[in-house]
Scaffold this active site. Structure first.
Site, PDB file in Angstrom:
ATOM      1  N   CYS A 165      15.715  30.226  33.513  1.00 43.08           N
ATOM      2  CA  CYS A 165      15.142  30.547  34.876  1.00 43.08           C
ATOM      3  C   CYS A 165      13.996  30.899  34.979  1.00 43.08           C
ATOM      4  O   CYS A 165      13.239  31.465  34.310  1.00 43.08           O
ATOM      5  CB  CYS A 165      16.211  31.386  35.867  1.00 43.08           C
ATOM      6  N   CYS A 201      13.333  37.877  50.246  1.00 46.75           N
ATOM      7  CA  CYS A 201      12.937  36.934  48.758  1.00 46.75           C
ATOM      8  C   CYS A 201      12.141  38.678  48.213  1.00 46.75           C
ATOM      9  O   CYS A 201      10.930  38.409  49.069  1.00 46.75           O
ATOM     10  CB  CYS A 201      12.055  35.745  48.657  1.00 46.75           C
ATOM     11  N   CYS A 232      15.595  37.202  41.280  1.00 48.94           N
ATOM     12  CA  CYS A 232      13.933  36.496  41.105  1.00 48.94           C
ATOM     13  C   CYS A 232      13.059  37.621  42.191  1.00 48.94           C
ATOM     14  O   CYS A 232      13.232  37.489  42.626  1.00 48.94           O
ATOM     15  CB  CYS A 232      13.592  35.682  41.626  1.00 48.94           C
ATOM     16  N   GLU A 281       7.511  28.362  44.071  1.00 48.50           N
ATOM     17  CA  GLU A 281       7.837  26.927  44.833  1.00 48.50           C
ATOM     18  C   GLU A 281       7.659  25.685  43.457  1.00 48.50           C
ATOM     19  O   GLU A 281       5.533  25.282  44.266  1.00 48.50           O
ATOM     20  CB  GLU A 281       6.782  27.069  45.927  1.00 48.50           C
ATOM     21  N   GLU A 312       8.047  36.278  35.737  1.00 44.26           N
ATOM     22  CA  GLU A 312       9.225  36.738  34.603  1.00 44.26           C
ATOM     23  C   GLU A 312      10.284  35.505  34.590  1.00 44.26           C
ATOM     24  O   GLU A 312      10.156  34.146  34.587  1.00 44.26           O
ATOM     25  CB  GLU A 312      10.516  36.992  35.344  1.00 44.26           C
ATOM     26  N   CYS A 371       4.484  33.438  45.045  1.00 42.26           N
ATOM     27  CA  CYS A 371       5.016  32.879  46.629  1.00 42.26           C
ATOM     28  C   CYS A 371       4.155  33.040  47.519  1.00 42.26           C
ATOM     29  O   CYS A 371       3.922  34.134  48.253  1.00 42.26           O
ATOM     30  CB  CYS A 371       6.704  32.731  45.898  1.00 42.26           C
ATOM     31  N   CYS A 416       9.442  33.571  51.586  1.00 45.88           N
ATOM     32  CA  CYS A 416      10.789  34.316  52.864  1.00 45.88           C
ATOM     33  C   CYS A 416      11.235  35.953  52.715  1.00 45.88           C
ATOM     34  O   CYS A 416      11.287  35.948  51.807  1.00 45.88           O
ATOM     35  CB  CYS A 416      11.974  33.577  52.498  1.00 45.88           C
TER      36      CYS A 416
HETATM   37  N1  SAH Z   1      10.917  28.608  45.970  1.00 40.69           N
HETATM   38  C1  SAH Z   1      12.260  27.600  45.337  1.00 40.69           C
HETATM   39  C2  SAH Z   1      12.925  28.188  44.067  1.00 40.69           C
HETATM   40  C3  SAH Z   1      12.743  29.920  43.487  1.00 40.69           C
HETATM   41  S1  SAH Z   1      13.578  30.400  45.100  1.00 40.69           S
HETATM   42  C4  SAH Z   1      13.220  27.518  46.927  1.00 40.69           C
HETATM   43  O1  SAH Z   1      13.580  28.701  47.206  1.00 40.69           O
HETATM   44  O2  SAH Z   1      14.419  27.147  46.133  1.00 40.69           O
HETATM   45  C5  SAH Z   1      15.496  30.819  43.671  1.00 40.69           C
HETATM   46  C6  SAH Z   1      16.705  31.264  45.108  1.00 40.69           C
HETATM   47  O3  SAH Z   1      17.036  32.136  45.493  1.00 40.69           O
HETATM   48  C7  SAH Z   1      16.638  30.575  45.976  1.00 40.69           C
HETATM   49  O4  SAH Z   1      17.629  29.811  46.679  1.00 40.69           O
HETATM   50  C8  SAH Z   1      16.203  31.348  47.171  1.00 40.69           C
HETATM   51  O5  SAH Z   1      16.098  31.502  48.800  1.00 40.69           O
HETATM   52  C9  SAH Z   1      16.553  32.765  46.120  1.00 40.69           C
HETATM   53  N2  SAH Z   1      16.681  33.834  46.647  1.00 40.69           N
HETATM   54  C10 SAH Z   1      15.305  34.655  46.932  1.00 40.69           C
HETATM   55  N3  SAH Z   1      15.734  35.948  46.953  1.00 40.69           N
HETATM   56  C11 SAH Z   1      17.298  35.574  47.227  1.00 40.69           C
HETATM   57  C12 SAH Z   1      17.376  36.972  47.627  1.00 40.69           C
HETATM   58  N4  SAH Z   1      17.068  38.059  47.673  1.00 40.69           N
HETATM   59  N5  SAH Z   1      19.604  37.003  47.553  1.00 40.69           N
HETATM   60  C13 SAH Z   1      19.783  35.845  47.314  1.00 40.69           C
HETATM   61  N6  SAH Z   1      19.205  35.101  47.341  1.00 40.69           N
HETATM   62  C14 SAH Z   1      17.186  34.659  47.169  1.00 40.69           C
END
Ligand code: SAH
Length: 348
Positions: free
Chosen positions: A103, A117, A329, A158, A90, A110, A114
């Site tokens: 973005c 996510c 994302c 990441e 995406e 990934c 988390c």
């Molecule tokens: N892996 C990297 C970049 C990708 S995620 C990182 O972790 O920073 C981009 C951002 O979106 C990160 O801050 C992530 O924690 C956040 N994110 C992921 N899922 C989310 C959600 N459901 N609501 C809000 N932010 C989210």
């Protein structure tokens, strides 16, 4: 087969010289690649035999648009790209006053895990090549007709888990004969891989580093971000302070507000304590509801912001774009994957 677009201009020049070509051909070919040609045939000022030789020995991997969603609310465009090997990623184009921002994704899937996510649910499939990262910027610009001035590496994946390719991508996108997007217009977001932050600090690039903090205490952070088991809050902040000392660049801390999990006043107080000695900026993100996740958006965003500000910390609440499309994302890719599994059209 050589992935030509992942090479720097110098490397292309060297490769062409081994084919008996003069040095200026490198600049020409680099220019064509970064204009977004889909075939070598389109490089019309190259001799025909050279075009044929390149086509025989090198590959181009331009993506195709698998899905495209346009927000009626704010013009945000979300692309689901199909890559040359059939995988999907995406890219989101956001239209801000300060310019159009893309973005981009850095990996297919990934492996960071988390809990809130969507990108990580099915794990990591593979890293993206430098060319595949560049193509997200290039083809989003070409398809939308909108000039892109800013890039955030905050899509699927990441970036520090694919750092060699990411650094090469930065060099490519920064090149004056290419898209020429300056480092100060680029942000890189990490979930907190300490060696990655240390390597970026050593390099001293002028990009903006974002750290996905999401909790300032080990208990909460480990619960929602498994990476915290490998690099805990103390080692993460140690690396962040060192990053600021070495680069002089202010770090942006991302903080997705989760109901009853990380939205308590004591957690704001703890953030302030950890940030002492460094001009950090906290970006509060209203949690995007992911269907598969048990977490709900917090109702304490404004209160938490106030509490941070009472400690003298700059805290902003991220304006959410693309609320009417799956713009957070991993969500669009997830939908398409689920639909493919069921053998139905996702009806996106
Ligand atoms: N892996 C990297 C970049 C990708 S995620 C990182 O972790 O920073 C981009 C951002 O979106 C990160 O801050 C992530 O924690 C956040 N994110 C992921 N899922 C989310 C959600 N459901 N609501 C809000 N932010 C989210």
């Amino acid at each position: 087969m050589t992935d030509l677009k992942s090479l720097t201009q110098q490397e292309i020049t060297a490769l062409l010289q081994t084919m008996g070509q003069p040095a200026f051909r490198g600049k020409q070919v680099f220019g064509w690649l970064h204009k977004g040609v889909r075939t070598f045939e389109e490089m019309s000022n190259l001799p025909k035999p050279l075009r044929d030789k390149l086509a025989a020995e090198c590959i181009l991997t331009p993506p195709t648009v698998a899905r495209k969603q346009i927000s009626q609310q704010d013009g945000t465009i979300k692309y689901l790209w199909e890559l040359a090997d059939g995988n999907c990623i995406e890219t989101v184009l956001m239209r801000y006053h300060h310019g159009n921002t893309v973005c981009i994704s850095s990996q297919v899937g990934c492996r960071m895990g988390c809990a809130f996510c969507a990108s990580t649910i099915a794990g990591k499939v593979r890293d993206l090549t430098p060319a595949e990262m560049l193509d997200q910027v290039l083809f989003t610009q070409l398809d939308s007709g909108l000039p892109i001035s800013n890039i955030v590496l905050m899509g699927i994946g990441e970036p520090t888990d694919n750092l060699d390719n990411v650094l090469r991508f930065l060099e490519l996108v920064n090149h004056p004969d290419g898209l020429n997007i300056g480092m100060r217009h680029i942000s890189l977001s990490t979930c907190g891989i300490v060696p990655g932050i240390e390597r970026l600090a050593e390099l001293g690039l002028q990009l903006t580093l974002s750290v996905s903090l999401h909790a300032p205490d080990n208990e909460t952070r480990t619960r929602i971000m498994p990476v915290n088991r490998a690099y805990d809050v103390e080692s993460l902040f140690c690396a962040c302070h060192e990053y600021f000392r070495k680069t002089g660049r202010r770090i942006s801390f991302e903080y997705a507000m989760i109901d009853g999990v990380n939205d308590q006043d004591w957690q704001a107080d703890l953030i302030a304590e950890k940030l002492k000695g460094m001009p950090g900026h906290v970006n509060l993100i209203p949690l995007n509801d992911v269907v598969e996740s048990p977490f709900k958006p917090s109702k304490r965003v404004a209160a938490f912001q106030k509490r941070l500000e009472s400690h003298g910390i700059t805290a902003t609440v991220r304006r959410s774009l693309g609320g009417d499309i799956d713009a957070s994302c991993g969500q669009l890719r997830r939908k398409a994957m689920e639909a493919a599994k069921k053998g139905v059209d996702a009806n996106l």
